[in-house]
Design a protein around this motif. Structure first.
Motif, PDB file in Angstrom:
ATOM      1  N   THR A  34       0.826  -1.203   0.000  1.00 41.54           N
ATOM      2  CA  THR A  34       0.000   0.000   0.000  1.00 41.54           C
ATOM      3  C   THR A  34       0.862   1.256   0.000  1.00 41.54           C
ATOM      4  OG1 THR A  34      -1.595  -1.219   1.278  1.00 41.54           O
ATOM      5  CG2 THR A  34      -1.843   1.138   1.272  1.00 41.54           C
ATOM      6  N   ILE A  35       1.943   1.229   0.786  1.00 39.05           N
ATOM      7  CA  ILE A  35       2.807   2.410   0.888  1.00 39.05           C
ATOM      8  C   ILE A  35       3.401   2.723  -0.485  1.00 39.05           C
ATOM      9  CG2 ILE A  35       4.980   3.291   1.805  1.00 39.05           C
ATOM     10  CD1 ILE A  35       4.402   1.789   4.371  1.00 39.05           C
ATOM     11  N   ALA A  36       3.855   1.667  -1.190  1.00 36.80           N
ATOM     12  CA  ALA A  36       4.476   1.877  -2.504  1.00 36.80           C
ATOM     13  C   ALA A  36       3.498   2.571  -3.444  1.00 36.80           C
ATOM     14  CB  ALA A  36       4.933   0.544  -3.099  1.00 36.80           C
ATOM     15  N   THR A  37       2.235   2.116  -3.439  1.00 38.05           N
ATOM     16  CA  THR A  37       1.234   2.698  -4.331  1.00 38.05           C
ATOM     17  C   THR A  37       1.029   4.184  -4.038  1.00 38.05           C
ATOM     18  OG1 THR A  37       0.105   0.587  -4.452  1.00 38.05           O
ATOM     19  CG2 THR A  37      -1.156   2.498  -5.129  1.00 38.05           C
ATOM     20  N   THR A  38       0.754   4.491  -2.775  1.00 36.76           N
ATOM     21  CA  THR A  38       0.441   5.881  -2.434  1.00 36.76           C
ATOM     22  C   THR A  38       1.654   6.783  -2.602  1.00 36.76           C
ATOM     23  OG1 THR A  38      -1.033   4.989  -0.802  1.00 36.76           O
ATOM     24  CG2 THR A  38      -0.638   7.334  -0.686  1.00 36.76           C
ATOM     25  N   ALA A  39       2.828   6.295  -2.174  1.00 35.85           N
ATOM     26  CA  ALA A  39       4.027   7.122  -2.269  1.00 35.85           C
ATOM     27  C   ALA A  39       4.327   7.416  -3.735  1.00 35.85           C
ATOM     28  CB  ALA A  39       5.203   6.417  -1.605  1.00 35.85           C
ATOM     29  N   MET A  40       4.174   6.390  -4.580  1.00 36.51           N
ATOM     30  CA  MET A  40       4.480   6.587  -5.994  1.00 36.51           C
ATOM     31  C   MET A  40       3.495   7.569  -6.632  1.00 36.51           C
ATOM     32  SD  MET A  40       4.110   3.987  -9.106  1.00 36.51           S
ATOM     33  CE  MET A  40       2.371   4.252  -9.032  1.00 36.51           C
ATOM     34  N   LEU A  41       2.191   7.311  -6.452  1.00 37.83           N
ATOM     35  CA  LEU A  41       1.196   8.190  -7.073  1.00 37.83           C
ATOM     36  C   LEU A  41       1.296   9.601  -6.504  1.00 37.83           C
ATOM     37  CD1 LEU A  41      -1.886   5.809  -7.126  1.00 37.83           C
ATOM     38  CD2 LEU A  41      -0.544   6.544  -9.083  1.00 37.83           C
ATOM     39  N   GLY A  42       1.537   9.683  -5.195  1.00 39.24           N
ATOM     40  CA  GLY A  42       1.623  10.989  -4.547  1.00 39.24           C
ATOM     41  C   GLY A  42       2.803  11.791  -5.060  1.00 39.24           C
ATOM     42  N   SER A  43       3.973  11.140  -5.146  1.00 44.55           N
ATOM     43  CA  SER A  43       5.156  11.899  -5.541  1.00 44.55           C
ATOM     44  C   SER A  43       5.129  12.217  -7.035  1.00 44.55           C
ATOM     45  CB  SER A  43       6.431  11.146  -5.156  1.00 44.55           C
ATOM     46  OG  SER A  43       6.391   9.854  -5.705  1.00 44.55           O
ATOM     47  N   LEU A  44       4.464  11.381  -7.842  1.00 45.36           N
ATOM     48  CA  LEU A  44       4.451  11.633  -9.286  1.00 45.36           C
ATOM     49  C   LEU A  44       3.309  12.533  -9.726  1.00 45.36           C
ATOM     50  CD1 LEU A  44       5.260   8.090 -10.683  1.00 45.36           C
ATOM     51  CD2 LEU A  44       6.752  10.085 -10.612  1.00 45.36           C
ATOM     52  N   LEU A  45       2.103  12.225  -9.256  1.00 47.29           N
ATOM     53  CA  LEU A  45       0.931  12.918  -9.806  1.00 47.29           C
ATOM     54  C   LEU A  45       0.573  14.204  -9.081  1.00 47.29           C
ATOM     55  CD1 LEU A  45      -1.536  10.039 -10.734  1.00 47.29           C
ATOM     56  CD2 LEU A  45      -0.371  11.609 -12.267  1.00 47.29           C
ATOM     57  N   LEU A  46       0.818  14.240  -7.763  1.00 50.73           N
ATOM     58  CA  LEU A  46       0.376  15.407  -7.004  1.00 50.73           C
ATOM     59  C   LEU A  46       1.019  16.712  -7.501  1.00 50.73           C
ATOM     60  CD1 LEU A  46      -1.484  16.318  -4.749  1.00 50.73           C
ATOM     61  CD2 LEU A  46       0.408  16.021  -3.149  1.00 50.73           C
ATOM     62  N   HIS A 103      -4.827   9.616  12.103  1.00 49.22           N
ATOM     63  CA  HIS A 103      -3.670   8.746  12.258  1.00 49.22           C
ATOM     64  C   HIS A 103      -3.455   7.828  11.076  1.00 49.22           C
ATOM     65  CE1 HIS A 103      -1.268   5.891  14.791  1.00 49.22           C
ATOM     66  NE2 HIS A 103      -0.861   7.040  15.250  1.00 49.22           N
ATOM     67  N   GLY A 104      -4.410   7.810  10.121  1.00 50.09           N
ATOM     68  CA  GLY A 104      -4.354   6.837   9.027  1.00 50.09           C
ATOM     69  C   GLY A 104      -3.015   6.859   8.290  1.00 50.09           C
ATOM     70  N   LEU A 105      -2.514   5.676   7.983  1.00 50.76           N
ATOM     71  CA  LEU A 105      -1.200   5.552   7.327  1.00 50.76           C
ATOM     72  C   LEU A 105      -1.128   6.367   6.044  1.00 50.76           C
ATOM     73  CD1 LEU A 105       1.525   4.066   6.653  1.00 50.76           C
ATOM     74  CD2 LEU A 105       0.116   2.401   5.477  1.00 50.76           C
ATOM     75  N   LEU A 106      -2.221   6.340   5.260  1.00 51.55           N
ATOM     76  CA  LEU A 106      -2.154   7.006   3.966  1.00 51.55           C
ATOM     77  C   LEU A 106      -2.222   8.518   4.116  1.00 51.55           C
ATOM     78  CD1 LEU A 106      -4.197   4.484   1.867  1.00 51.55           C
ATOM     79  CD2 LEU A 106      -1.745   4.697   2.151  1.00 51.55           C
ATOM     80  N   ILE A 107      -2.872   8.976   5.164  1.00 49.56           N
ATOM     81  CA  ILE A 107      -2.872  10.418   5.436  1.00 49.56           C
ATOM     82  C   ILE A 107      -1.445  10.861   5.779  1.00 49.56           C
ATOM     83  CG2 ILE A 107      -3.651  12.128   7.122  1.00 49.56           C
ATOM     84  CD1 ILE A 107      -6.344  10.714   7.090  1.00 49.56           C
ATOM     85  N   MET A 108      -0.766  10.021   6.584  1.00 51.31           N
ATOM     86  CA  MET A 108       0.625  10.340   6.960  1.00 51.31           C
ATOM     87  C   MET A 108       1.533  10.285   5.727  1.00 51.31           C
ATOM     88  SD  MET A 108      -0.007  10.465  10.147  1.00 51.31           S
ATOM     89  CE  MET A 108       1.081  10.059  11.459  1.00 51.31           C
TER      90      MET A 108
END
Lengths: 171, 440
Positions: free
Chosen positions: B119-131, B386-391
């Motif tokens: 899950t971390i890989a997905t969010t970190a990747m999309l967040g750093s690339l698309l945001l 506290h949600g992981l994806l929010i962090m």
């Protein structure tokens, strides 16, 4: 102290590297087993058992490294809501508690391994191994975790009041 | 003074909760309470020795092997840059959709979920690339961050998923069926997210200004689709196909998936030594985090049972004369509440020793229950504060994105996830139809 901490860090890095290589070996081994079994090569009958040992070793070898990086998951919601001085006090309490738990595993883990060695116990699965080989890794790994807790407390003593930024979840 | 099981439940469940909140690592919180429990309920010294023995054996468990293998797949795709190609391929194909970048985040996230167990890989990747691209094109932060976090959570529902394997292993529910049971609910959520994004972008265009036309030909998109996206999706087919075809266990299909990912990365000449080391490092770290908790907590459910707390709690709940539906609803509400405070692994360890006997006694379909459990854990990843994806999102966002933006952004997706939970509570077939049809 800094030099000792740095050398200790290198040791933990080396153990982490071993864990990574073991994981890569496990991936290739299970893949080879499935492939060989399906092409009629008979597979690698010991691969399930070795995978189990690798999971155990990866967990223990990475544990002190993860502690150094603050990557053992914990709940920090209360620490962040509390006044900094109180949260800092809880950090000390948590480190002392963690140190005590690690020492418990060192002492009782050693007793379990020693009893197994004295009894000559063996694990009889596909491979036949003395049981203490695997049991002995547990107290050794927790000894490293306990030592890291000492370094952790030393770092805490020199850090500003407030909670640390440790990991809060894994997925 | 209550009866002995009530005191045991208070000491063990209450004690572990207090230790968790003091900030002790989760694994060691359970160790501390196990030490106390062993002294009180497992015969003192003999119990203390038994706890250590159980800990050693706990992670020597073949059913846990898919966890590192699934995580490795995601880490490899992330660190070799292959995941980026998936986004590019999809981006070029849907150029005229309102809220395009947000829709891309959902579609690319769904595709990436299907080939990544992390899950971390997905969010970190999309967040750093698309945001950064979204913000540069004038998307409001409270609109841009939402789909990235939400789709990261869907990653847990769509196989391969490391936490699903852990849930199956700890609860005794079939891991294969649980993995496949998450597919339909995961896809429903993805579609709901896309519908919401398009509707919002049409209704309030200031939140997601239409993208300027680009010179890229759509043919480029089809080429990327054929060369990168389809071969990578074939990994999903390998993993799920091997499992549902019955010729590979979850572990074996996970190993095949990991090797297929390695081979594809090699074929694309993307597998550098640095990428491999980074992927292995990330995999060992996440695996170590999860398995260390299992090692520390392993005797907890046994002590809970020996002390009489499990039976006491189960009988007390059954004694209320509630229907199975009411009990399941209560369990889900408790999980959502827990998800606000504690991580997913702890949620499983604290609740499963009591929940699973209830599931068995009330003859509740374990697959249905498992998928509901997964959705509640997925909600836990998204719930403020506290949600992981929010962090994770906070970690990859530029400073102009405020915490309030992130909290606001996640609300519609939390509501959609709750609606899915409701749908599944009322229509269990949404979760159980596919695994029953494929595996029987």
């Amino acid at each position: 102290m800094t030099l000792v901490a740095r050398c200790y860090g290198r040791l933990l890095d080396a153990l982490m590297l071993v864990a990574q290589l073991l994981l890569l070996a496990m991936t290739v081994m299970i893949g080879a087993d499935v492939l060989l079994r399906n092409v009629g090569g008979g597979g690698l009958p010991w691969s399930n058992e070795v995978s189990e040992y690798i999971l155990y070793l990866v967990t223990l070898l990475s544990a002190p490294w993860l502690l150094r990086r603050g990557q053992h998951i914990r709940v920090d919601i209360l620490l962040r809501a509390l006044p900094k001085r109180l949260a800092y006090g809880f950090e000390w309490l948590a480190d002392l508690g963690g140190f005590a738990c690690a020492l418990y595993f060192v002492v009782y883990g050693w007793r379990v391994a020693q009893a197994s060695y004295a009894a000559g116990a063996i694990t009889l699965k596909t491979l036949v191994l003395p049981e203490w080989w695997m049991l002995a890794v547990l107290p050794l790994a927790f000894l490293l975790v306990a030592i890291e807790f000492l370094f952790r407390m030393h770092r805490l003593a020199g850090s500003p009041l407030g909670p640390r930024a440790d990991a809060v979840s894994a997925s | 003074m209550g009866s002995s099981w009530q005191i045991a439940a208070l000491v063990l469940l209450g004690g572990s909760t207090v230790l968790l909140f003091v900030g002790l690592p989760v694994a060691l919180s359970f160790v501390a309470i196990n030490i106390l429990g062993a002294m009180l309920y497992l015969g003192g010294d003999a119990g203390l020795l038994q706890v250590v023995r159980n800990s050693a054996v706990s992670v020597m468990n073949f059913s846990l092997t898919p966890i590192p293998l699934f995580i490795l797949m995601g880490e490899l795709l992330f660190h070799t840059g292959l995941a980026l190609k998936v986004i590019e391929g999809i981006e070029r194909l849907i150029r005229h959709v309102p809220g395009r970048l947000a829709v891309i985040a959902v579609i690319a996230g769904t595709v990436f979920s299907a080939i990544s167990g992390s899950t971390i890989a997905t969010t970190a990747m999309l967040g750093s690339l698309l945001l950064p691209v979204m913000l540069a094109r004038g998307y409001h932060p409270s609109f841009a961050t939402g789909p990235i976090m939400a789709i990261g959570a869907v990653d847990m529902l769509i196989p391969p998923s490391a936490l699903t394997v852990l849930l199956g292993s700890l609860s005794g529910i079939s891991i294969s069926k649980l993995l496949i049971g998450g597919v339909v609910p995961g896809l429903i959520l993805s579609l709901a997210f896309i519908a919401y994004i398009i509707a919002t972008a049409l209704r309030r265009p200031h939140l997601a200004p239409p993208a300027p036309p680009q010179g890229q030909a759509e043919a480029g998109g089809w080429r990327l689709m054929m060369v990168y996206v389809l071969p990578l999706i074939s990994i999903f087919v390998v993993v799920v196909g091997a499992m549902s075809g019955g010729w590979a266990t979850p572990t074996e299909s996970a190993a095949l998936g990991a090797i297929a990912t390695l081979l594809l990365a090699l074929a694309y000449r993307a597998l550098t030594l640095a990428a491999l080391r980074a992927a292995l490092g990330g995999t060992v770290a996440i695996t170590g985090m999860i398995l260390f908790i299992i090692l520390g907590a392993t005797t907890f459910s046994q002590i809970l049972s020996f002390s009489g707390a499990t039976d006491g709690l189960v009988s007390a709940i059954l004694g209320q004369g509630l229907s199975a539906f009411a009990v399941v609803t209560g369990m889900m509400l408790l999980l959502i509440l827990l998800g606000i405070f504690v991580d997913q692994v702890s949620m499983m360890l604290i609740t499963l020793p009591v929940f699973m006997p209830l599931v068995a006694k009330l003859a509740i379909d374990p697959i249905w229950f498992g998928v509901l459990f997964l959705i509640c854990m997925q909600l836990g990843l998204l719930l403020p504060p506290h949600g992981l994806l929010i962090m994770t999102m906070r970690g990859v966002s530029p400073p102009e994105v405020s915490m309030a933006d992130i909290f606001r952004a996640v609300v519609p997706y939390v509501i959609m996830s709750l609606l899915l939970l409701l749908l599944l509570l009322l229509l269990p077939a949404v979760a159980t139809w596919l695994p029953n049809r494929l595996i029987g």
